[in-house]
Design a protein around this motif. Structure first.
Motif, PDB file in Angstrom:
ATOM      1  N   LEU A   1      -2.624   4.876  -3.671  1.00 28.74           N
ATOM      2  CA  LEU A   1      -3.739   5.802  -3.536  1.00 28.74           C
ATOM      3  C   LEU A   1      -3.256   7.233  -3.742  1.00 28.74           C
ATOM      4  CD1 LEU A   1      -6.786   6.011  -2.778  1.00 28.74           C
ATOM      5  CD2 LEU A   1      -6.026   6.390  -0.414  1.00 28.74           C
ATOM      6  N   ILE A   2      -3.821   7.909  -4.745  1.00 32.50           N
ATOM      7  CA  ILE A   2      -3.426   9.281  -5.071  1.00 32.50           C
ATOM      8  C   ILE A   2      -4.339  10.251  -4.328  1.00 32.50           C
ATOM      9  CG2 ILE A   2      -3.040  10.945  -6.918  1.00 32.50           C
ATOM     10  CD1 ILE A   2      -3.015   8.486  -8.857  1.00 32.50           C
ATOM     11  N   LEU A   3      -3.740  11.155  -3.560  1.00 33.58           N
ATOM     12  CA  LEU A   3      -4.472  12.184  -2.826  1.00 33.58           C
ATOM     13  C   LEU A   3      -4.120  13.543  -3.421  1.00 33.58           C
ATOM     14  CD1 LEU A   3      -3.668  10.878   0.765  1.00 33.58           C
ATOM     15  CD2 LEU A   3      -5.738  10.445  -0.558  1.00 33.58           C
ATOM     16  N   GLY A   4      -5.132  14.331  -3.755  1.00 38.83           N
ATOM     17  CA  GLY A   4      -4.896  15.605  -4.424  1.00 38.83           C
ATOM     18  C   GLY A   4      -4.821  16.777  -3.479  1.00 38.83           C
ATOM     19  N   THR A   5      -4.408  17.897  -4.040  1.00 40.50           N
ATOM     20  CA  THR A   5      -4.248  19.120  -3.267  1.00 40.50           C
ATOM     21  C   THR A   5      -5.583  19.645  -2.758  1.00 40.50           C
ATOM     22  OG1 THR A   5      -3.277  21.329  -3.282  1.00 40.50           O
ATOM     23  CG2 THR A   5      -4.410  20.650  -5.273  1.00 40.50           C
ATOM     24  N   GLU A   6      -5.524  20.424  -1.680  1.00 39.85           N
ATOM     25  CA  GLU A   6      -6.711  21.008  -1.097  1.00 39.85           C
ATOM     26  C   GLU A   6      -7.445  21.869  -2.126  1.00 39.85           C
ATOM     27  OE1 GLU A   6      -3.612  21.369  -0.110  1.00 39.85           O
ATOM     28  OE2 GLU A   6      -3.378  20.701   1.967  1.00 39.85           O
ATOM     29  N   GLY A   7      -8.741  21.714  -2.211  1.00 42.78           N
ATOM     30  CA  GLY A   7      -9.531  22.535  -3.128  1.00 42.78           C
ATOM     31  C   GLY A   7      -9.597  21.948  -4.518  1.00 42.78           C
ATOM     32  N   ALA A   8      -8.490  21.973  -5.240  1.00 39.71           N
ATOM     33  CA  ALA A   8      -8.492  21.522  -6.637  1.00 39.71           C
ATOM     34  C   ALA A   8      -8.612  20.014  -6.758  1.00 39.71           C
ATOM     35  CB  ALA A   8      -7.215  21.996  -7.339  1.00 39.71           C
ATOM     36  N   GLY A   9      -8.144  19.276  -5.763  1.00 35.72           N
ATOM     37  CA  GLY A   9      -8.220  17.833  -5.815  1.00 35.72           C
ATOM     38  C   GLY A   9      -7.166  17.220  -6.714  1.00 35.72           C
TER      39      GLY A   9
ATOM     40  N   ARG B   1       0.851  -1.187   0.000  1.00 42.02           N
ATOM     41  CA  ARG B   1       0.000   0.000   0.000  1.00 42.02           C
ATOM     42  C   ARG B   1       0.889   1.241   0.000  1.00 42.02           C
ATOM     43  NH1 ARG B   1      -2.890  -3.353  -1.285  1.00 42.02           N
ATOM     44  NH2 ARG B   1      -5.002  -3.865  -0.575  1.00 42.02           N
ATOM     45  N   ILE B   2       0.649   2.115  -0.974  1.00 40.62           N
ATOM     46  CA  ILE B   2       1.426   3.348  -1.143  1.00 40.62           C
ATOM     47  C   ILE B   2       0.459   4.526  -1.185  1.00 40.62           C
ATOM     48  CG2 ILE B   2       2.880   4.650  -2.768  1.00 40.62           C
ATOM     49  CD1 ILE B   2       4.554   2.526  -1.872  1.00 40.62           C
ATOM     50  N   ALA B   3       0.831   5.635  -0.582  1.00 40.96           N
ATOM     51  CA  ALA B   3       0.086   6.883  -0.735  1.00 40.96           C
ATOM     52  C   ALA B   3       0.910   7.843  -1.586  1.00 40.96           C
ATOM     53  CB  ALA B   3      -0.214   7.505   0.614  1.00 40.96           C
ATOM     54  N   ILE B   4       0.264   8.509  -2.531  1.00 47.75           N
ATOM     55  CA  ILE B   4       0.922   9.522  -3.361  1.00 47.75           C
ATOM     56  C   ILE B   4       0.272  10.870  -3.047  1.00 47.75           C
ATOM     57  CG2 ILE B   4       1.450  10.305  -5.696  1.00 47.75           C
ATOM     58  CD1 ILE B   4       1.147   7.397  -6.623  1.00 47.75           C
ATOM     59  N   LEU B   5       1.061  11.804  -2.537  1.00 50.90           N
ATOM     60  CA  LEU B   5       0.555  13.133  -2.193  1.00 50.90           C
ATOM     61  C   LEU B   5       0.887  14.070  -3.338  1.00 50.90           C
ATOM     62  CD1 LEU B   5       1.580  13.431   1.572  1.00 50.90           C
ATOM     63  CD2 LEU B   5      -0.140  11.984   0.476  1.00 50.90           C
ATOM     64  N   GLU B   6      -0.149  14.488  -4.063  1.00 52.63           N
ATOM     65  CA  GLU B   6       0.047  15.330  -5.228  1.00 52.63           C
ATOM     66  C   GLU B   6      -0.169  16.802  -4.860  1.00 52.63           C
ATOM     67  OE1 GLU B   6      -1.351  15.581  -9.885  1.00 52.63           O
ATOM     68  OE2 GLU B   6      -2.894  15.434  -8.340  1.00 52.63           O
ATOM     69  N   ASP B   7       0.939  17.532  -4.728  1.00 57.44           N
ATOM     70  CA  ASP B   7       0.910  18.988  -4.547  1.00 57.44           C
ATOM     71  C   ASP B   7       0.136  19.441  -3.303  1.00 57.44           C
ATOM     72  OD1 ASP B   7       2.243  18.866  -6.928  1.00 57.44           O
ATOM     73  OD2 ASP B   7       0.675  19.774  -8.139  1.00 57.44           O
ATOM     74  N   ILE B   8       0.110  18.634  -2.261  1.00 56.92           N
ATOM     75  CA  ILE B   8      -0.568  19.050  -1.033  1.00 56.92           C
ATOM     76  C   ILE B   8       0.314  20.076  -0.335  1.00 56.92           C
ATOM     77  CG2 ILE B   8      -1.417  18.275   1.216  1.00 56.92           C
ATOM     78  CD1 ILE B   8      -2.187  15.641  -0.087  1.00 56.92           C
ATOM     79  N   ALA B   9      -0.192  21.298  -0.236  1.00 50.80           N
ATOM     80  CA  ALA B   9       0.652  22.423   0.160  1.00 50.80           C
ATOM     81  C   ALA B   9       0.644  22.703   1.660  1.00 50.80           C
ATOM     82  CB  ALA B   9       0.216  23.687  -0.588  1.00 50.80           C
ATOM     83  N   ASP B  10      -0.363  22.238   2.355  1.00 52.97           N
ATOM     84  CA  ASP B  10      -0.499  22.559   3.775  1.00 52.97           C
ATOM     85  C   ASP B  10       0.314  21.577   4.620  1.00 52.97           C
ATOM     86  OD1 ASP B  10      -2.112  22.104   6.494  1.00 52.97           O
ATOM     87  OD2 ASP B  10      -2.437  24.168   5.812  1.00 52.97           O
TER      88      ASP B  10
END
Length: 275
Positions: free
Chosen positions: A227-235, A127-136
């Motif tokens: 699992l790809i997780l997107g940035t706040e707001g834009a997703g 299991r891998i998490a990918i954080l795409e451009d999460i700025a906070d």
């Protein structure tokens, strides 16, 4: 090696001209530290608990920076690293240097560990998490804490994602950023071939017309899932969606349209855990 920063009676003290405390200047400027700290090969651990966890993870201190009353709480580490300077002063002096009040009383400038190899990190992961451009930084820290607790084997972060070793991210994660392997990608889409070659199914946590409820995806029992997780707001970005094999959604009740990305990650990590 304790070094008292208190100036002699009546002497003026300018932190900006004191090279000893250069690692601790402008600490409230997150944008600056996000660039400057990796470039200098350092990160800042905040609080006695986090400092201890960093050292327990095998990381090396460059220096300590603490209020005088916190010296006893770290006495064993100061003795263990007796050749590492421990800069000590009253809270007001430390605040003048760091630019913020040290509520937890102790900091350490730590040497950044060497970057991990992507192939090695993927080798035994399920299991891998990918954080795409999460700025906070708070969200990044919270995601790492959930990842460590809920069976995520590694985290990949994109170039514009916040630094997991920024002091706020470390603090919110409760030091779990030290225990879960993570890799910063050049351009994460370049890693798609590596993920597929390693047998991963790419799932984007995003509301789309094709998205499947998270419990339906869990029932598919994928052997390896990223699992790809997107940035706040834009997703999750359109490019990441195009690279994904499927999309996942957490069904909402009572008209609520979404969860904060950190909260959503915890739900998804639990539901999609390896079984």
């Amino acid at each position: 090696m304790i070094v008292d920063l208190t100036p002699a009676d009546g002497a003026a003290y300018d932190p900006a001209s004191d090279p000893r405390v250069a690692d601790y200047l402008a600490m409230s400027d997150a944008a600056l530290r996000q660039v400057a700290d990796p470039a200098a090969g350092r990160y800042i651990a905040e609080s006695t608990t986090v400092v201890r966890r960093a050292i327990a993870a095998g990381h090396t201190p460059r220096s300590f920076f603490l209020a005088r009353k916190h010296v006893p709480a770290l006495a064993d580490l100061l003795e263990q690293f007796d050749d590492v300077p421990a800069y000590v002063g009253e809270p007001e002096l430390l605040e003048a240097i760091a630019g913020f009040h040290l509520h937890r009383g102790a900091l350490a400038a730590m040497q950044r560990p060497a970057a991990l190899d992507l192939g090695t990190v993927l080798q035994d992961a399920r299991r891998i998490a990918i954080l795409e451009d999460i700025a906070d930084h708070t969200n990044v820290g919270a995601i790492f804490r959930s990842a460590a607790a809920l069976g995520i084997d590694a985290v990949l972060i994109t170039p514009r994602c916040a630094d997991p070793l920024y002091r706020r991210a470390i603090r919110v994660s409760m030091g779990t950023v030290f225990q879960i392997p993570w890799v910063r990608l050049g351009v994460w889409h370049d890693a798609v071939a590596h993920l597929r070659a390693a047998g991963f199914t790419l799932a984007a946590l995003e509301v789309t017309d094709e998205a499947l409820p998270v419990d339906d995806v869990a029932a598919q029992n994928h052997e390896k899932l990223a699992l790809i997780l997107g940035t706040e707001g834009a997703g999750v970005s359109a490019a990441a969606l195009a690279n994904s094999d499927l999309q996942v959604v957490i069904p909402m009740a009572a008209g609520v349209d979404s969860l904060n990305v950190a909260a959503a990650s915890a739900v998804a990590f639990w539901e999609l855990r390896a079984r």
